[in-house]
Write a protein that holds these residues in place. Structure first.
Motif, mmCIF file in Angstrom:
data_model
loop_
_atom_site.group_PDB
_atom_site.id
_atom_site.type_symbol
_atom_site.label_atom_id
_atom_site.label_comp_id
_atom_site.label_asym_id
_atom_site.label_seq_id
_atom_site.Cartn_x
_atom_site.Cartn_y
_atom_site.Cartn_z
ATOM 1 N N PRO A 1 9.883 23.622 1.191
ATOM 2 C CA PRO A 1 10.307 22.642 0.176
ATOM 3 C C PRO A 1 10.833 21.361 0.835
ATOM 4 C CG PRO A 1 12.023 24.280 0.475
ATOM 5 C CD PRO A 1 10.877 24.705 1.365
ATOM 6 N N LYS A 2 10.017 20.799 1.703
ATOM 7 C CA LYS A 2 10.427 19.656 2.505
ATOM 8 C C LYS A 2 9.363 18.569 2.473
ATOM 9 C CE LYS A 2 13.469 21.960 5.846
ATOM 10 N NZ LYS A 2 13.756 22.121 7.286
ATOM 11 N N GLY A 3 9.698 17.431 3.068
ATOM 12 C CA GLY A 3 8.733 16.345 3.143
ATOM 13 C C GLY A 3 9.256 15.184 3.947
ATOM 14 N N ASP A 4 8.386 14.198 4.146
ATOM 15 C CA ASP A 4 8.716 12.967 4.863
ATOM 16 C C ASP A 4 8.270 11.783 4.032
ATOM 17 O OD1 ASP A 4 9.258 13.521 8.114
ATOM 18 O OD2 ASP A 4 8.194 15.123 7.070
ATOM 19 N N CYS A 5 9.085 10.754 4.024
ATOM 20 C CA CYS A 5 8.738 9.532 3.318
ATOM 21 C C CYS A 5 8.981 8.343 4.245
ATOM 22 C CB CYS A 5 9.569 9.389 2.039
ATOM 23 S SG CYS A 5 9.201 7.885 1.108
ATOM 24 N N TYR A 6 7.947 7.537 4.453
ATOM 25 C CA TYR A 6 8.036 6.334 5.289
ATOM 26 C C TYR A 6 7.823 5.103 4.411
ATOM 27 C CZ TYR A 6 7.162 9.325 9.437
ATOM 28 O OH TYR A 6 7.212 10.271 10.433
ATOM 29 N N GLU B 1 4.207 -1.055 3.340
ATOM 30 C CA GLU B 1 3.330 0.111 3.366
ATOM 31 C C GLU B 1 4.178 1.371 3.344
ATOM 32 O OE1 GLU B 1 -1.000 0.967 4.876
ATOM 33 O OE2 GLU B 1 0.300 0.237 6.482
ATOM 34 N N SER B 2 3.750 2.357 2.569
ATOM 35 C CA SER B 2 4.542 3.571 2.411
ATOM 36 C C SER B 2 3.645 4.799 2.472
ATOM 37 C CB SER B 2 5.300 3.538 1.081
ATOM 38 O OG SER B 2 6.088 4.695 0.914
ATOM 39 N N PHE B 3 4.263 5.907 2.865
ATOM 40 C CA PHE B 3 3.546 7.191 2.908
ATOM 41 C C PHE B 3 4.489 8.289 2.451
ATOM 42 C CE2 PHE B 3 1.932 10.786 5.797
ATOM 43 C CZ PHE B 3 1.007 11.214 4.853
ATOM 44 N N VAL B 4 4.084 9.029 1.436
ATOM 45 C CA VAL B 4 4.846 10.150 0.889
ATOM 46 C C VAL B 4 4.056 11.419 1.192
ATOM 47 C CG1 VAL B 4 5.771 11.201 -1.192
ATOM 48 C CG2 VAL B 4 5.849 8.713 -0.921
ATOM 49 N N HIS B 5 4.658 12.334 1.957
ATOM 50 C CA HIS B 5 3.936 13.541 2.375
ATOM 51 C C HIS B 5 4.860 14.745 2.337
ATOM 52 C CE1 HIS B 5 2.311 16.262 5.720
ATOM 53 N NE2 HIS B 5 1.469 16.374 4.710
ATOM 54 N N ALA C 1 0.855 -1.187 0.000
ATOM 55 C CA ALA C 1 0.000 0.000 0.000
ATOM 56 C C ALA C 1 0.887 1.232 0.000
ATOM 57 C CB ALA C 1 -0.920 0.013 1.224
ATOM 58 N N LEU C 2 0.518 2.220 -0.817
ATOM 59 C CA LEU C 2 1.244 3.482 -0.822
ATOM 60 C C LEU C 2 0.238 4.618 -0.722
ATOM 61 C CD1 LEU C 2 4.328 4.660 -2.698
ATOM 62 C CD2 LEU C 2 2.268 6.047 -2.891
ATOM 63 N N TRP C 3 0.497 5.502 0.237
ATOM 64 C CA TRP C 3 -0.355 6.658 0.473
ATOM 65 C C TRP C 3 0.413 7.928 0.108
ATOM 66 C CZ3 TRP C 3 -5.304 6.230 2.762
ATOM 67 C CH2 TRP C 3 -5.648 4.935 3.198
ATOM 68 N N PHE C 4 -0.341 8.921 -0.347
ATOM 69 C CA PHE C 4 0.297 10.183 -0.736
ATOM 70 C C PHE C 4 -0.558 11.357 -0.274
ATOM 71 C CE2 PHE C 4 0.311 13.624 -4.022
ATOM 72 C CZ PHE C 4 1.530 14.195 -3.656
ATOM 73 N N ALA C 5 0.105 12.392 0.216
ATOM 74 C CA ALA C 5 -0.555 13.667 0.496
ATOM 75 C C ALA C 5 0.441 14.782 0.232
ATOM 76 C CB ALA C 5 -1.062 13.729 1.935
ATOM 77 N N GLN C 6 -0.014 15.818 -0.412
ATOM 78 C CA GLN C 6 0.830 16.983 -0.654
ATOM 79 C C GLN C 6 0.663 17.963 0.511
ATOM 80 O OE1 GLN C 6 -0.103 19.891 -3.892
ATOM 81 N NE2 GLN C 6 1.677 18.960 -4.903
#
Length: 919
Positions: free
Chosen positions: A511-516, A667-671, A499-504
């Motif tokens: 100009p930063k973010g977190d990726c799990y 499982e991944s989350f890109v935010h 599963a991969l989740w994404f939120a902007q």
């Protein structure tokens, strides 16, 4: 005042007529208001005949004043309004700070002003508080940091105030009669607590004009004075206290080498930061670094550079190394390597790009740094006002606009053998002295002529080199275009094994973010031996990644590999530019077991040492660690992990490595500041790279069900003298209403419990309560650690307090609406940083709570509660109706006054294998 270009806050600098300097910060989005007052009067200013007086004064200010005479009334106020209050006494400063709801900020400031200006110094309370100070002192008797600190004090100039005993105890504070001590407190207070010796910082959502008016009205009465704070200290070290070896015997199994250089003061050079540049280079962990050389030689496993005590006219620059057993036999070789590296640095420090790169890193930190907790920020700024101009106080930590290579050379020249102190912390140290107060064994001896000569003219070490230019410096610092449809998390990939989740990010404009990315593996989660091997595997892989990508972390591409109950996760954070590609590179690297037999042995020994030392932790820490072990299915006690680590072989690491990358649920989350196109590309790469691995199922994080069972009792062995007890209550349900009721109940009892047990009963210094959920299952814990009472008495005191406090809930009828409103507002608080929001959303994905509105839903559950709900909750808890209860205790050096009633848990594995679980 200089600020970051990306800082939306408003600031105002005020100097009152009495000389009080104030910084007011308006943050329209502040969830709470916070205030901090720093006073230029730490333990350096204690009278010689009453050491610990400044610390005692800090305590007494909380115990009533002319306007608010109730003891701990300030604690009760801020607790009722969702806040915290605390204080500390340092070397040159004392500090008081609090936060609470914006609406109650004026009342909080009035309390702060009153406690600082008109303390009562009540005789009865003073007598009791001396006992509390003594309990605090005794709490640290087996704390190695405090014990080493005392050796430091005894081996410096006795005329320097650093040598004073800062904490105080019965011996130093009770030798005078109470009236004499009251007079000393009043004299100290009247001399030092004057406007010209105090700095105030406030942060709030209230307007600048409103808060400025409060400041003038509430703090104008602070006494004015021509008082000038004394800072002209004598040298910290006498000549015979430099160029020495200090051997120290610790309690825990620790082997450390601290190479310390006595530098000149650094406060005035905050715009050039020469020592920070030296720390940046010497502390490097990449190829050619000191640490890489020491690891390869099997001498040390970690190195930090630049720490050490500092003050108005002194600074210690420390190199702190964790040694291996072999490293203990090569201390002089290690120090010679350090001087070889310093000689190399001396040759290349003139290269302009090194300072340019540090300037660039600082600029990025200044422009795109995220604000921390408000209470921490105001405390820091209030202290900074003593050493930094008001113009620069908001940016001083990052400001680097006056690079000064000659000044760097000046400090580098002070790093020589004649200006060095060597501390060797060794369990087998041969000592001939014992430090006062903490009884720490130590020995002092001068450097030999041979050592001095060797260190002055070190041999060249061919493998050493300075860091190269950083290839990870960010290029894109502007934010991408927002996509309105991607402001909240949704799935881009949803298959049986992935599963991969994404939120902007639409909130923070950075100009930063977190990726799990998380790997759940049922086989490794359910096995003690594989869980143990997994922990060591994670440490080995993290060690390898850190060495390879140290410069990435320096450039703001942070990464963290960690084990959890179900498997492991990789988290990257920081600048979005290059991050997703970097995350993929890290994942690909993890597929290879990048280790050596030497690295395995070093990590294994480090784990063994950490596990053994954890058994020496203070009792209350041992109890809460054991609580987690008892309630979580796939969690294990250090005592169970120890033999597993001892048996561990490199082949076991290879086995768990293969297991972790077979049949896992990924499982991944890109935010953050990424487009949906970039997130989709990252997801497609994950699918391609891990197609044969993503075939497993999510591993549940279930929790032991204590409800409607026996009252359980569990003893934890502890090698310290204090007794301790924790009473944990597990409510009958896990609905939003159950969670809301438990949070409210904890808030209602926390202030009276602390006051009753700590202030009135004087049972110990470590006293408190906490809301303790396990995987969203609510729980309430009350705890005491005591040097004077046995564990049976402690748990009975907790039970009696709960019974007396809750049997008449009507006592809460007046404060209950304030607590309800405070908790409601806290739950509605917006995330203060991008990373905080990322973590909250990631936890919601893992639980799972896929509405992503749990905080708001819980807030509404709190708001819908009635006082009748609270009354019924209290009745059920007192009657044990459907509540689970678990008592954990350590005996310390005291026999139980009576057996503790309940079903004893003697075999953890048997208890957990027979337990019922809640998903």
């Amino acid at each position: 005042m200089l600020t970051s270009n990306n800082d939306p806050r408003q600031y105002r600098h005020i100097v009152l007529n009495n000389g009080l300097e104030v910084v007011v910060i308006h943050d329209a989005h502040a969830n709470k208001s916070a205030a901090s007052m720093t006073i230029g009067a730490g333990h350096f200013y204690d009278p010689e005949d009453t050491q610990g007086l400044a610390h005692l004064l800090e305590h007494m200010l909380f115990l009533g004043n002319e306007h608010f005479p109730q003891a701990n009334g300030f604690d009760a106020l801020v607790s009722a309004h969702g806040g915290h209050v605390n204080a500390w006494t340092g070397t040159e400063f004392a500090n008081f700070h609090f936060d609470l709801s914006n609406e109650a900020f004026e009342l909080g400031l009035a309390q702060l002003a009153a406690m600082l200006m008109t303390p009562l110094f009540d005789a009865e309370r003073l007598s009791k508080e001396i006992q509390a100070i003594d309990a605090e002192f005794k709490l640290k008797l087996k704390d190695d940091l405090r014990r080493l600190y005392q050796v430091h004090k005894e081996t410096c100039n006795p005329a320097h105030p650093f040598s004073k005993f800062s904490v105080g105890n019965l011996e130093t504070l009770a030798k005078d009669d109470i009236e004499t001590l009251q007079n000393k407190l009043r004299a100290f207070h009247q001399r030092h607590y004057v406007a010209s010796n105090m700095k105030l910082c406030l942060l709030t959502a209230q307007s600048l004009d409103t808060v400025s008016e409060w400041v003038h009205r509430l703090f104008a009465a602070l006494p004015d004075s021509t008082f000038i704070r004394h800072t002209d200290w004598p040298p910290l070290y006498l000549p015979e206290q430099l160029g020495i070896n200090i051997a120290i015997k610790p309690i825990v199994q620790a082997r450390r080498l601290i190479i310390s250089f006595a530098l000149s003061e650094i406060e005035s050079s905050y715009r050039s930061k020469p020592v920070a540049l030296l720390s940046h280079i010497i502390g490097d962990e990449g190829p050619g670094s000191l640490l890489e050389h020491f690891k390869a030689s099997n001498w040390a496993t970690s190195l930090s550079a630049g720490g050490g005590i500092q003050g108005h006219n002194f600074k210690d620059f420390n190199l702190n190394l964790q040694l291996t057993e072999e490293g203990l036999q090569h201390v002089d070789d290690i120090i010679e390597c350090v001087f070889a590296y310093l000689a190399l640095l001396d040759k290349h420090i003139d290269e302009p790009w090194r300072y340019d790169e540090k300037v660039r890193l600082n600029q990025l930190a200044l422009e795109f740094g995220e604000h921390g907790k408000a209470i921490d920020e105001v405390a820091h700024i209030a202290e900074q006002l003593f050493t930094v101009s008001a113009e620069h106080v908001l940016v001083a930590d990052c400001l680097l606009d006056q690079p000064d290579i000659p000044l760097v050379r000046y400090f580098l020249s002070q790093m020589n053998p004649d200006n060095m102190r060597i501390k060797l912390i060794d369990p087998d140290a041969n000592c001939d002295k014992h430090a006062r107060w903490y009884n720490t064994p130590y020995r002092v001896s001068p450097l030999s002529d041979e050592q001095r000569q060797r260190f002055r003219h070190p041999r060249t070490v061919d493998t050493l080199c300075l860091p190269r230019k950083n290839p990870y410096l960010v290029e894109r610092t502007t934010c991408i275009e927002q996509e309105p449809q991607h402001g909240s998390p949704h799935q881009l990939i949803d298959t049986s094994g992935m599963a991969l989740w994404f939120a902007q990010d639409h909130d923070f404009g950075l100009p930063k973010g977190d990726c799990y990315v998380s790997f759940d593996n049922a086989t490794t989660a359910a096995s003690l031996s594989l869980t143990t091997a997994k922990k060591v595997w994670v440490a080995l892989q993290m060690e390898s990644l850190t060495q390879r990508y140290y410069q990435a972390a320096i450039a703001g591409l942070n990464f963290h590999l960690y084990a959890h109950q179900a498997g492991f996760s990789l988290h990257t954070s920081g600048f979005a530019d290059k991050q997703l590609g970097f995350h993929q590179q890290l994942l690909n690297d993890l597929r290879q077991l990048n280790t050596t037999p030497l690295a395995f042995e070093q990590i294994k020994r480090r784990h063994l040492q950490a596990l053994k030392n954890s058994l020496l932790n203070k009792p209350i820490n041992r109890l809460f660690t054991r609580l987690s072990v008892l309630l979580q299915r796939n969690s294990y006690a250090p005592a169970d992990l120890l033999p597993e680590v001892e048996r561990l072989q490199l082949a076991d690491i290879q086995q768990v490595h293969e297991q972790l990358f077979s049949a896992s649920f990924i499982e991944s989350f890109v935010h953050g500041d990424w487009s949906s196109h970039e997130a989709n590309a990252f997801g497609q790469s994950l699918q391609q790279d891990w197609d044969g691995v993503a075939t497993g199922q999510r591993v549940p994080r279930d929790v032991v069900d204590l409800r409607a069972q026996h009252r359980y009792v569990h003893e934890v062995d502890c090698q310290q003298d204090d007794a301790a007890a924790v009473v944990y209550y597990q409510p009958p349900g896990q609905s939003l209403k159950d969670v809301a009721l438990t949070i409210i109940a904890e808030q209602l009892v926390t202030a009276p419990f602390f006051h009753h047990i700590r202030t009135e009963k004087q049972l110990g210094y470590l006293v408190g309560s906490g809301y303790m959920p396990f995987n969203q299952h609510p729980g309430l814990a009350l705890y005491i650690q005591s040097p004077v009472a046995d564990a049976w008495t402690l748990q009975m005191e907790i039970k009696q307090f709960v019974r007396e406090c809750l049997q008449d809930p009507r006592q809460f009828v007046d404060i209950w609406p304030k607590v309800q409103e405070s908790v409601y507002r806290q739950l509605l608080e917006s995330d203060t940083t991008l990373s905080m929001k990322s973590q909250r959303l990631w936890m919601a994905i893992g639980n799972p709570q896929l509405s992503f509105e749990r905080q708001n839903e819980l807030a509404e559950a709190v708001r819908s509660l009635t006082f009748d709900d609270i009354t019924r909750y209290c009745e059920h808890l007192l009657s044990d109706e459907q509540f689970g209860e678990l008592v954990l205790y350590c005996r310390g050096n005291k026999q139980l006054a009576s057996p503790i009633e309940g079903q004893s848990i003697t075999d953890i594995r048997a208890f957990k294998s027979n337990a019922r679980y809640m998903l």
